[in-house]
Design a protein around this motif. Structure first.
Motif, PDB file in Angstrom:
ATOM      1  N   LEU A  54       0.830  -1.196   0.000  1.00 37.91           N
ATOM      2  CA  LEU A  54       0.000   0.000   0.000  1.00 37.91           C
ATOM      3  C   LEU A  54       0.874   1.258   0.000  1.00 37.91           C
ATOM      4  O   LEU A  54       0.622   2.205  -0.749  1.00 37.91           O
ATOM      5  N   LEU A  55       1.925   1.254   0.810  1.00 36.91           N
ATOM      6  CA  LEU A  55       2.809   2.414   0.876  1.00 36.91           C
ATOM      7  C   LEU A  55       3.563   2.620  -0.430  1.00 36.91           C
ATOM      8  O   LEU A  55       3.771   3.761  -0.861  1.00 36.91           O
ATOM      9  N   THR A  56       3.977   1.525  -1.066  1.00 38.89           N
ATOM     10  CA  THR A  56       4.661   1.651  -2.353  1.00 38.89           C
ATOM     11  C   THR A  56       3.762   2.324  -3.379  1.00 38.89           C
ATOM     12  O   THR A  56       4.203   3.181  -4.149  1.00 38.89           O
ATOM     13  N   GLU A  57       2.477   1.963  -3.378  1.00 39.08           N
ATOM     14  CA  GLU A  57       1.525   2.604  -4.281  1.00 39.08           C
ATOM     15  C   GLU A  57       1.356   4.081  -3.944  1.00 39.08           C
ATOM     16  O   GLU A  57       1.302   4.945  -4.839  1.00 39.08           O
ATOM     17  N   VAL A  58       1.315   4.409  -2.654  1.00 38.32           N
ATOM     18  CA  VAL A  58       1.197   5.811  -2.256  1.00 38.32           C
ATOM     19  C   VAL A  58       2.447   6.579  -2.669  1.00 38.32           C
ATOM     20  O   VAL A  58       2.362   7.730  -3.125  1.00 38.32           O
ATOM     21  N   PHE A  59       3.611   5.976  -2.521  1.00 39.13           N
ATOM     22  CA  PHE A  59       4.857   6.632  -2.939  1.00 39.13           C
ATOM     23  C   PHE A  59       4.803   6.967  -4.429  1.00 39.13           C
ATOM     24  O   PHE A  59       5.230   8.042  -4.853  1.00 39.13           O
ATOM     25  N   GLN A 109       8.799   2.309  10.018  1.00 41.15           N
ATOM     26  CA  GLN A 109       8.857   3.765  10.093  1.00 41.15           C
ATOM     27  C   GLN A 109       8.630   4.340   8.700  1.00 41.15           C
ATOM     28  O   GLN A 109       9.251   3.900   7.738  1.00 41.15           O
ATOM     29  N   ILE A 110       7.749   5.345   8.602  1.00 45.38           N
ATOM     30  CA  ILE A 110       7.494   6.016   7.331  1.00 45.38           C
ATOM     31  C   ILE A 110       7.827   7.493   7.504  1.00 45.38           C
ATOM     32  O   ILE A 110       7.284   8.161   8.382  1.00 45.38           O
ATOM     33  N   TYR A 111       8.731   7.981   6.664  1.00 45.12           N
ATOM     34  CA  TYR A 111       9.132   9.388   6.684  1.00 45.12           C
ATOM     35  C   TYR A 111       8.496  10.083   5.485  1.00 45.12           C
ATOM     36  O   TYR A 111       8.698   9.674   4.337  1.00 45.12           O
ATOM     37  N   ALA A 112       7.723  11.129   5.742  1.00 42.52           N
ATOM     38  CA  ALA A 112       7.049  11.816   4.646  1.00 42.52           C
ATOM     39  C   ALA A 112       6.823  13.270   5.030  1.00 42.52           C
ATOM     40  O   ALA A 112       7.029  13.677   6.175  1.00 42.52           O
ATOM     41  N   CYS A 131       9.959  12.609  -2.324  1.00 44.10           N
ATOM     42  CA  CYS A 131       9.675  11.174  -2.354  1.00 44.10           C
ATOM     43  C   CYS A 131       9.749  10.645  -0.927  1.00 44.10           C
ATOM     44  O   CYS A 131      10.752  10.856  -0.239  1.00 44.10           O
ATOM     45  N   PRO A 132       8.694   9.999  -0.440  1.00 43.07           N
ATOM     46  CA  PRO A 132       8.736   9.452   0.920  1.00 43.07           C
ATOM     47  C   PRO A 132       9.694   8.268   1.011  1.00 43.07           C
ATOM     48  O   PRO A 132      10.151   7.726   0.003  1.00 43.07           O
ATOM     49  N   VAL A 133       9.979   7.860   2.248  1.00 46.65           N
ATOM     50  CA  VAL A 133      10.903   6.764   2.521  1.00 46.65           C
ATOM     51  C   VAL A 133      10.331   5.929   3.661  1.00 46.65           C
ATOM     52  O   VAL A 133       9.722   6.473   4.592  1.00 46.65           O
ATOM     53  N   LEU A 134      10.504   4.613   3.589  1.00 49.58           N
ATOM     54  CA  LEU A 134      10.132   3.761   4.708  1.00 49.58           C
ATOM     55  C   LEU A 134      11.333   2.953   5.168  1.00 49.58           C
ATOM     56  O   LEU A 134      12.237   2.661   4.386  1.00 49.58           O
ATOM     57  N   ARG A 135      11.339   2.604   6.453  1.00 50.33           N
ATOM     58  CA  ARG A 135      12.342   1.722   7.037  1.00 50.33           C
ATOM     59  C   ARG A 135      11.602   0.604   7.751  1.00 50.33           C
ATOM     60  O   ARG A 135      10.721   0.868   8.572  1.00 50.33           O
ATOM     61  N   SER A 136      11.937  -0.633   7.435  1.00 47.53           N
ATOM     62  CA  SER A 136      11.159  -1.765   7.938  1.00 47.53           C
ATOM     63  C   SER A 136      12.046  -2.846   8.516  1.00 47.53           C
ATOM     64  O   SER A 136      13.065  -3.207   7.926  1.00 47.53           O
ATOM     65  N   SER A 137      11.640  -3.364   9.673  1.00 45.21           N
ATOM     66  CA  SER A 137      12.192  -4.604  10.219  1.00 45.21           C
ATOM     67  C   SER A 137      11.052  -5.589  10.487  1.00 45.21           C
ATOM     68  O   SER A 137      11.145  -6.434  11.375  1.00 45.21           O
ATOM     69  N   LEU A 138       9.970  -5.452   9.722  1.00 53.09           N
ATOM     70  CA  LEU A 138       8.834  -6.359   9.866  1.00 53.09           C
ATOM     71  C   LEU A 138       9.251  -7.778   9.509  1.00 53.09           C
ATOM     72  O   LEU A 138      10.124  -7.999   8.675  1.00 53.09           O
TER      73      LEU A 138
END
Length: 476
Positions: A162-167, A373-376, A180-187
């Motif tokens: 979903l976030l990739t589509e929003v980006f 984490q989502i940075y936008a 351009c937003p950025v996400l950091r994931s350790s899911l």
């Protein structure tokens, strides 16, 4: 809910939540609570949009707290205490922190505060870190409006997709700017938050939803072998994978030809510059680049050579992000190196192996896992410089072998990161790369490793940093 308060360390095993944890997917049964932390400068319309996002994702409790940025940790500590005092199970927590640009300088402190929450152990913790632009229009920008619309229309999508589509939508709507937003994931699994179920098969993405990899693919593998036992096994495994995926692969190990002029890491930067030049002069279209660097890591996350020279990983990203041939194309970086000296003992119940298997209790996992984490930018304004959100950071995926500040483990057979990654990608090369990396992280988190200077078991955790704007499939 069945519990057994008999671990000898004051912890209670919640069998319900663990036994209903589907392989590769988070179970978010239980309380789902969202918290908005906003500084006085944040507009009411931005907070209202966040409330809409939370409700679309099925969060039954949406709390708001206004405070200065300096007061965010204190507010979050109170939030953590409330969750720990909650009598029922907690499924997920989402924290939105909104403040003027440049003031959210220590997001690690917020992440660390919530990671200590006992009620959220093994549960996903999502941080939406939004910067507001002074003087900008108070209305939310493309990111927040796109997030609200897509969460309302497709809440059942895995959150990373979903976030990739929003980006992608955000970048299209702010064409000509530098956002351009950025996400950091350790899911460790797919995170689906919408109140829909059971989960059905995901529809196949259309051509516009994924990167076109019909052009040339190039990989550059840079490895320090000297003084790193097992590194050669990583090089062989990763090189074989790249060739199997159709990458034209260049390998450089322990450069010595220019040792009198350049340190090994400086030579690696020179190799990367030459790699970029080759791509820019390639006659046909280039669709993807992969760069892997395997070296020693320093206490602050810098890369170290045997001669003591150092270079920051961001320098590698910056070198390739300016490649004209790769504009709008995915650029993947794999970094197998320590990012500090912390050795994570993990979090979870301490049980004898046979007792753990009898209870079907999952093993302790890394204390850095299960965080997104989502940075936008709240208004979608213009950013400048190599910060999360600038255009020269778009379409980049960086995968770290360990969490920030932690040791990356490797033995004579190779590193947990590279060996697990290769196994996962060889088993399902047609999968979405973010999903495959999430699965690799799940497997790495389940491993118990022995550090070279300790007989105690330690845990490791991968971290992804992504500004991809489409899904990335390395094999059709």
């Amino acid at each position: 809910m069945t519990t057994m308060p008999c671990l000898g360390n004051g912890e209670t095993v919640c069998l319900c939540s663990w036994l209903n944890y589907p392989l590769g997917k988070y179970s978010v049964r239980g309380l789902r609570v969202a918290l908005t932390l906003s500084s006085p400068e944040v507009s009411a319309s931005t907070v209202a949009v966040l409330d809409g996002v939370f409700r679309a994702l099925g969060f039954e409790s949406c709390r708001r707290r206004g405070a200065s940025v300096q007061g965010f940790p204190r507010e979050l500590a109170g939030f953590r205490e409330q969750l720990d005092a909650h009598r029922g199970p907690v499924g997920c927590a989402l924290v939105a922190a909104v403040a003027p640009r440049g003031q959210l300088r220590q997001p690690r402190q917020l992440v660390r505060e919530l990671s200590c929450c006992g009620a959220l152990r093994g549960c996903p913790k999502v941080f939406l870190l939004l910067s507001s632009t002074p003087g900008a229009a108070p209305e939310p920008g493309a990111f927040l409006t796109g997030l609200q619309e897509l969460c309302g229309r497709s809440p059942h999508w895995p959150l990373l997709q979903l976030l990739t589509e929003v980006f992608c939508r955000t970048a299209e709507e702010t064409s000509g700017t530098t956002y351009c937003p950025v996400l950091r994931s350790s899911l460790r699994g797919a995170l689906c938050l919408g109140d829909v179920g059971p989960w059905g098969p995901e529809p196949a993405p259309g051509p516009s939803a994924q990167y076109d990899l019909s052009g040339a693919r190039a990989a550059l593998l840079l490895a320090v072998i000297q003084g790193r036992p097992g590194a050669r096994h990583d090089v062989e495994a990763l090189g074989g994978l790249c060739e199997a995926l159709g990458f034209e692969t260049t390998l450089r190990t322990d450069p010595t030809a220019q040792a009198s002029i350049l340190s090994p890491l400086q030579a690696f930067l020179e190799e990367l510059a030459q790699f970029r030049e080759r791509l820019d002069t390639h006659r046909g279209p280039v669709s993807c680049a992969l760069v892997a660097l395997m070296a020693h890591g320093g206490p602050q996350g810098q890369l170290l050579a045997v001669d003591g020279q150092e270079v920051w990983p961001e320098a590698l990203v910056q070198e390739l992000s300016g490649c004209r041939a790769l504009r709008g194309c995915p650029k993947v970086f794999l970094l197998q190196a320590c990012r500090g000296g912390h050795r994570d003992a993990g979090a979870g119940p301490t049980l004898l192996p046979w007792f753990q298997r009898w209870l079907q209790v999952p093993p302790a996992t890394s204390s850095h896992a299960d965080v997104l984490q989502i940075y936008a930018d709240a208004q979608g304004g213009i950013c400048s410089g190599p910060t999360p959100g600038s255009c020269d950071q778009a379409d980049i995926l960086t995968v770290y072998a360990t969490a920030e500040g932690c040791v990356a483990y490797r033995d004579e057979k190779g590193s947990d990161f590279i060996q697990t990654l290769v196994e996962v990608l060889r088993a399902e090369p047609q999968g979405d790369l973010l999903e495959l990396l999430t699965e690799a992280n799940r497997q790495v988190c389940e491993l118990d490793v022995l550090g070279p200077d300790s007989d105690e078991r330690r845990k490791a955790c991968l971290e992804m940093r992504s500004s991809l704007r489409r899904r990335l499939y390395l094999q059709a």
